[in-house]
Design a protein around this motif. Sequence first.
Motif: not given
Length: 127
Positions: A47-57
Motif C-alpha cells: 500500500d505504501l509503495r502504491r501510494s509513493v508510485a502514484f505520487s511519482a506518476r
Amino acid sequence: SESLVSCVLGGGAKQELIRAGGAQLISLLRKLLSVAEGEEKEDRSLDLRRSVAFSARELCWEKLHTGPWHEVEDIWREMFALTTSLLVELEERRSVLLRPEAAIDLSLRPKRSSTSSSATNPHPKRP
C-alpha cells in the motif's frame, strides 16, 4: 520494475532528471526503493509503495501537462511510462494478495443460472 528504478537512479537518467528539475521525483523513487527493501509486512508495504508510485506518476503527469507539449523534456515522458508501469505491477501484486478473500467471497455467493424464468426467479424483471 523496481529494479528498473534502481537502474534509473544509478544511471544517466538521474543526471537528466536533475537537469530537468526532477529532484522531487528522484526523492520519491528513492523512497519507493527503501520501502520495497524494508518489506515489513507485504500488504502494508504494498500500500505504501502504491501510494509513493502514484505520487511519482502524478508529478510526472504535472510536468507533462504544464506548458507547451513540445517544450517538455523527454525524460518526463520516460518517467511517466516508468511510474505507470510500476503502478500496474503493484496493482497486479495487490490483486494476487486479495485473491484468496475474493475466492472465499465468491464461494459463499449463491450461483445464478444463466436462463432464469419467472417460475424459478422469485423476482422476475418487470417491463
